[in-house]
Motif scaffolding. Structure first.
Motif, short mmCIF file in Angstrom:
data_model
loop_
_atom_site.label_atom_id
_atom_site.label_comp_id
_atom_site.label_asym_id
_atom_site.label_seq_id
_atom_site.Cartn_x
_atom_site.Cartn_y
_atom_site.Cartn_z
N ARG A 197 0.71 -1.15 -0.16
CA ARG A 197 -0.28 -0.02 -0.06
C ARG A 197 0.97 1.31 -0.07
NH1 ARG A 197 -2.74 2.92 3.75
NH2 ARG A 197 -1.81 1.57 5.63
N HIS A 198 1.74 1.17 1.01
CA HIS A 198 2.71 2.45 0.83
C HIS A 198 3.61 2.45 -0.45
CE1 HIS A 198 1.40 3.22 4.76
NE2 HIS A 198 2.14 2.12 5.42
N HIS A 199 4.09 1.26 -0.85
CA HIS A 199 4.71 1.20 -2.28
C HIS A 199 4.23 2.15 -3.28
CE1 HIS A 199 6.60 -0.59 -5.78
NE2 HIS A 199 7.77 -0.58 -5.09
N ALA A 200 2.88 1.93 -3.42
CA ALA A 200 2.30 2.62 -4.44
C ALA A 200 2.46 4.14 -4.33
CB ALA A 200 0.77 2.10 -4.30
N ASN A 201 2.83 4.62 -3.28
CA ASN A 201 3.13 6.15 -3.00
C ASN A 201 4.17 6.50 -3.42
OD1 ASN A 201 0.44 6.80 -2.44
ND2 ASN A 201 0.83 6.34 -0.24
N LEU A 202 5.21 5.69 -3.86
CA LEU A 202 6.75 6.00 -4.15
C LEU A 202 6.96 6.53 -5.45
CD1 LEU A 202 8.80 2.86 -2.68
CD2 LEU A 202 8.36 4.94 -1.80
N ASP A 203 8.10 7.35 -5.56
CA ASP A 203 8.55 8.01 -6.75
C ASP A 203 9.58 7.07 -7.46
OD1 ASP A 203 6.99 10.57 -6.92
OD2 ASP A 203 7.89 10.90 -5.13
N ASP A 204 9.63 7.16 -8.80
CA ASP A 204 10.32 6.29 -9.29
C ASP A 204 11.84 6.61 -9.75
OD1 ASP A 204 10.11 7.83 -11.53
OD2 ASP A 204 9.07 6.18 -12.50
N ASP A 205 12.25 7.80 -9.09
CA ASP A 205 13.17 8.64 -9.39
C ASP A 205 13.93 9.36 -8.41
OD1 ASP A 205 15.56 8.94 -10.88
OD2 ASP A 205 14.50 9.81 -12.66
N ALA A 206 15.08 9.46 -8.12
CA ALA A 206 15.84 10.28 -7.14
C ALA A 206 17.02 10.76 -7.48
CB ALA A 206 16.23 9.18 -5.65
N SER A 207 17.50 11.89 -6.74
CA SER A 207 18.62 12.62 -7.06
C SER A 207 20.07 11.87 -7.05
CB SER A 207 18.82 14.08 -6.57
OG SER A 207 19.78 14.77 -6.80
N PHE A 208 20.82 11.57 -8.02
CA PHE A 208 22.11 11.24 -7.86
C PHE A 208 23.11 12.28 -7.06
CE2 PHE A 208 20.82 7.15 -9.03
CZ PHE A 208 21.94 6.07 -9.05
N ILE A 209 22.74 13.64 -7.83
CA ILE A 209 23.86 14.70 -7.37
C ILE A 209 23.50 14.82 -5.88
CG2 ILE A 209 24.16 16.92 -7.52
CD1 ILE A 209 24.95 15.33 -10.05
N LEU A 210 22.35 14.74 -5.41
CA LEU A 210 22.16 15.03 -3.98
C LEU A 210 22.92 13.96 -3.22
CD1 LEU A 210 20.78 16.32 -1.45
CD2 LEU A 210 18.97 14.77 -1.89
N SER A 211 22.85 12.72 -3.64
CA SER A 211 23.60 11.75 -3.11
C SER A 211 25.10 11.78 -3.12
CB SER A 211 23.30 10.08 -3.59
OG SER A 211 22.15 9.77 -3.63
N GLY A 212 25.49 12.45 -4.21
CA GLY A 212 26.93 12.81 -4.13
C GLY A 212 27.35 13.96 -3.17
N ASN A 213 26.23 15.04 -3.21
CA ASN A 213 26.68 16.08 -2.07
C ASN A 213 26.79 15.24 -0.74
OD1 ASN A 213 24.00 18.08 -3.61
ND2 ASN A 213 26.42 17.79 -4.23
#
Length: 303
Positions: A197-213
């Motif tokens: 139920r919660h999985h249905a609310n996820l976004d399929d992308d995230a920031s690789f630049i932020l992770s690098g930051n």
């Protein structure tokens, strides 16, 4: 203030209301009996999440306890603008999102961040301390020393998916089924049907630049303390990413209390979400002098 669970029926609670502020999606819940002198709360999500990870439980629960509660969907998440640019968005982009919402609130909020959102909040406390309250709550946050170990643990949980994520510059393959989502983010007790139920609310992308930051040290707790900042930490005993030993290390670096809940990484959605929320409410009640409603400085501006 008691640490005993509050008996509140969320079916009777106000529902979260979603609106757009300068292209940014915000979920809000207003208390029927507000704590008149208290600053509002602004919740900041982590990777692949959006405001919906807070809107089901935490926003109505905190509102029923007297707090004006808001949750942001950072750029490219939820229904906020910027979907195509998410992979290259940096810390400063997400700080501007938070500032847009703060400008609309027209008062300094208490920031509450989860996971990478906890990292965003830490950096905000370091660079924009005059735009928010001195008190902040962090749930399983990325360590100020960097998230390299966090990614290492995630890679060991799902090595082939993480290799594919690295090669394709998108991390969705590590979370694209409820079973993968549960393995990384939840306690053993969490039912897979609830995870789905919660999985249905996820976004399929995230920031690789932020992770690098945030790969190496990106914030100095000493600077936050110099600004008068005070953070409180909440971690999951079953967290496989920001593990208990790392939470204790973060607490030692900040010289701050640590509350551990028998839950996984997604503390605000796991089976013991109410226990986590209650301990957070206790912390807010015990530090109310740090969160008095006050206007924004005249120097407030977006980058």
């Amino acid at each position: 203030s008691s640490s005993l669970p509050k008996v509140i029926d969320l079916r009777m609670a106000s529902k979260s209301v979603f609106r757009m502020i300068s292209g940014i999606e915000v979920a809000s819940c207003t208390p029927s009996t507000p704590l008149t002198t208290s600053a509002p709360l602004l919740f900041v999500h982590g990777g692949h999440h959006n405001a919906r990870c807070w809107s089901e439980y935490f926003l109505p629960y905190f509102a029923q306890n007297g707090y004006e509660a808001h949750a942001i969907s950072l750029s490219g998440h939820g229904k906020s603008e910027g979907k195509t640019a998410v992979p290259v968005m940096a810390m400063s982009d997400f700080h501007n999102d938070i500032k847009r919402v703060i400008r609309d609130l027209d008062t300094k909020p208490v920031l509450i961040g989860h996971s990478s959102g906890g990292g965003i909040v830490q950096k905000f406390l370091e660079t924009d301390a005059d735009h928010c309250q001195k008190l902040a709550l962090l749930l399983a946050p990325y360590p100020p020393s960097g998230n390299l170990k966090v990614f290492g643990r995630w890679a060991l949980l799902q090595p082939w998916d993480n290799l594919r994520a690295f090669l394709t510059a998108t991390g969705w393959c590590t979370l694209n089924t409820p079973a993968k989502f549960k393995r990384s983010m939840f306690s053993d007790e969490m039912e897979l049907s609830e995870v789905a139920r919660h999985h249905a609310n996820l976004d399929d992308d995230a920031s690789f630049i932020l992770s690098g930051n945030m790969l190496r040290r990106y914030v100095k707790p000493a600077t936050i303390r110099e600004h008068g900042g005070k953070v409180f930490l909440f971690g999951g005993i079953q967290d496989k990413l920001v593990v208990p030993t790392e939470m204790h290390a973060i607490a030692a670096e900040y010289g701050t209390p640590l509350t551990m809940i028998d839950a996984g990484h997604a503390l605000m959605l796991d089976t013991r979400w109410q226990e986590c929320a209650d301990r957070m409410l206790d912390t807010l009640a015990q530090n109310r002098e740090l969160m008095t409603r006050e206007p924004l400085p005249e120097s407030f501006k977006l980058d």
